[in-house]
Design an enzyme around this catalytic site. Structure first.
Site, PDB file in Angstrom:
ATOM      1  CD  GLU A 101      -2.839   0.879   2.487  1.00 37.98           C
ATOM      2  OE1 GLU A 101      -3.952   0.406   2.236  1.00 37.98           O
ATOM      3  OE2 GLU A 101      -2.470   1.160   3.653  1.00 37.98           O
ATOM      4  CG  HIS A 161      -9.300   0.773   0.301  1.00 38.01           C
ATOM      5  ND1 HIS A 161      -7.944   0.742   0.453  1.00 38.01           N
ATOM      6  CD2 HIS A 161      -9.792  -0.229   1.061  1.00 38.01           C
ATOM      7  CE1 HIS A 161      -7.619  -0.241   1.290  1.00 38.01           C
ATOM      8  NE2 HIS A 161      -8.717  -0.853   1.666  1.00 38.01           N
ATOM      9  CD  GLU A 196     -14.409   1.793   3.626  1.00 44.15           C
ATOM     10  OE1 GLU A 196     -13.319   2.360   3.358  1.00 44.15           O
ATOM     11  OE2 GLU A 196     -14.535   0.975   4.552  1.00 44.15           O
ATOM     12  CG  ASP A 225     -12.157  -4.075   4.854  1.00 49.91           C
ATOM     13  OD1 ASP A 225     -10.936  -3.988   4.626  1.00 49.91           O
ATOM     14  OD2 ASP A 225     -12.916  -3.104   4.806  1.00 49.91           O
TER      15      ASP A 225
HETATM   16 ZN   LIG Z   1      -9.513  -2.419   3.069  1.00 48.98          ZN
END
Ligand SMILES: [Zn+2]
Length: 397
Positions: free
Chosen positions: A156, A222, A225, A336
């Protein structure tokens, strides 16, 4: 030797075929069927299909109800194994981030990631899409070494400052170059995850996705959300912006995304117009989207991952499954992290989704968990078809 050993017991006859029945059978090919049956003889799949057909073709088979679902192991297409030591807590999004994600951050790290990998192994998970946090470079090598963990380990990256984009990109690229050679046959591949469209500057987003597209590196982002993410792209402000600016952040959101927010700008449209969707990233969450967002996702050929328990626990809304399915978008399922999802068993999300979408054909949900996840993570599926070895793990508990 037992004196009875020459008397064949019907239960022990080695090649008496067994007909296993279930409510939903997904063989890994085509669509799932309901009801379903599998004939197993000598540990090998002899036939699959409707139980009535199989009863006719195998009149001597012993019949056993296997359970609700027979399918290859499902894929947990989005999780954060490095948060596996966290305690689960359901809280609204803007409380969950400070109180759980940040509040328990001392529990994040390699020990949790390895414990999570063990848990997945015990569950017989088909594969995983795992996000390794930007400060977790030390986790990449131990995870890539695990040949019991197929799928993708995504590194990430986040940085909202456009003036730092080149420097952050070149550091990320060094991490990627150093770790890609650690990929092992049968083990996970290394992927890249630009965190979100609002925590990664537009310049860095382009650098990362162009690099990944050129090198064939899988991507996850992502997106959409929480409803306030949409508000941020529309107005440049709102609760996400207020929560982000407690950290060092550019003065305006326009600086982050390299353009002015506007009334019908959405996170998906922004990524599309930035050229990011041509790299075909997997888009995770996609709860708060418009019909135009769904059409853009379909046109770009991007797959999406839904995390139904996490989205519900964090009060983010409901992923519009029927809309994406109607547009032909590949859908996968993820837990998740355990901190927001509750467990690493994606079958719990299959069960949850069946109650969340009472009007959706449950065969689509099972297929998504298996085939959608296989496509997202680029891992082959075992098929349940004539001539293949039968595995008891095909019966979902
Ligand atoms: Zn996530």
């Amino acid at each position: 030797m037992s004196p009875m050993s020459d008397v064949a017991s019907p239960d022990l006859a080695p090649h008496t075929p067994e007909l296993l029945t279930c409510d939903i059978l997904y063989t890994g090919m085509g669509g799932a069927q309901s009801p379903g049956g599998v004939v197993v003889s000598g540990g090998i799949v002899a036939a699959t299909g409707h139980p009535d057909t199989l009863r006719g073709n195998f009149p001597h088979a012993r019949e056993r109800r296997a359970g609700s679902i027979i399918a290859p192991p499902p894929v947990n297409a989005h999780t954060h194994l490095d948060m596996s030591a966290y305690d689960f807590q359901a809280l609204p999004y803007f409380r969950w981030i400070p109180e759980v994600a940040v509040g328990q951050r001392e529990k994040r790290g390699l020990a949790g990631a390895l414990a999570g990998a063990e848990t997945l192994g015990g569950l017989g998970a088909g594969a995983v899409g795992d996000i390794v946090g930007s400060h977790g470079q030390d986790m990449l090598a131990p995870l890539l070494a695990r040949t019991d963990l197929s799928g993708v380990v995504y590194f990430e990256v986040l940085s909202p400052f456009p003036e730092r984009a080149d420097e952050v990109f070149s550091a990320a690229r060094q991490v990627m170059d150093a770790h890609r050679k650690l990929e092992r046959p049968g083990g996970p591949r290394l992927g890249l995850s630009p965190h979100t469209p609002f925590t990664v500057s537009s310049r860095l987003m382009r650098l990362l996705t162009d690099y990944a597209a050129g090198e064939g590196i899988p991507l996850q982002i992502h997106v959409a959300e929480h409803p306030s993410e949409v508000e941020l792209f529309r107005t440049g402000g709102g609760p996400i912006w207020d929560s982000m600016t407690r950290f060092p952040y550019p003065a305006t959101f326009a600086e982050v995304i390299g353009r002015a927010p506007e009334a019908d700008l959405t996170p998906v449209r922004y990524l599309d117009e930035l050229g990011v969707l041509t790299a075909r990233p997997t888009l995770v969450h996609m709860v708060n989207v418009t019909p135009d967002d769904i059409a853009r996702t379909a046109r770009a050929g991007c797959a999406v991952v839904s995390c139904p328990r996490s989205n519900t626990h964090l009060e983010c809304g409901v992923f519009p499954w029927a809309g994406f399915a109607a547009a032909g978008v590949e859908i996968a399922l993820g837990t998740d992290s355990v901190a927001s999802g509750g467990s690493l068993d994606v079958r719990d999300d299959v069960a949850f989704a069946r109650t969340l979408y009472p009007h959706l054909d449950p065969r689509l949900i099972v297929r998504a968990a298996v085939k959608g996840g296989s496509r997202v993570t680029g891992t082959p599926l075992p098929f349940i078809r004539r001539g293949e070895t039968w595995q008891e793990s095909f019966i979902w508990p």
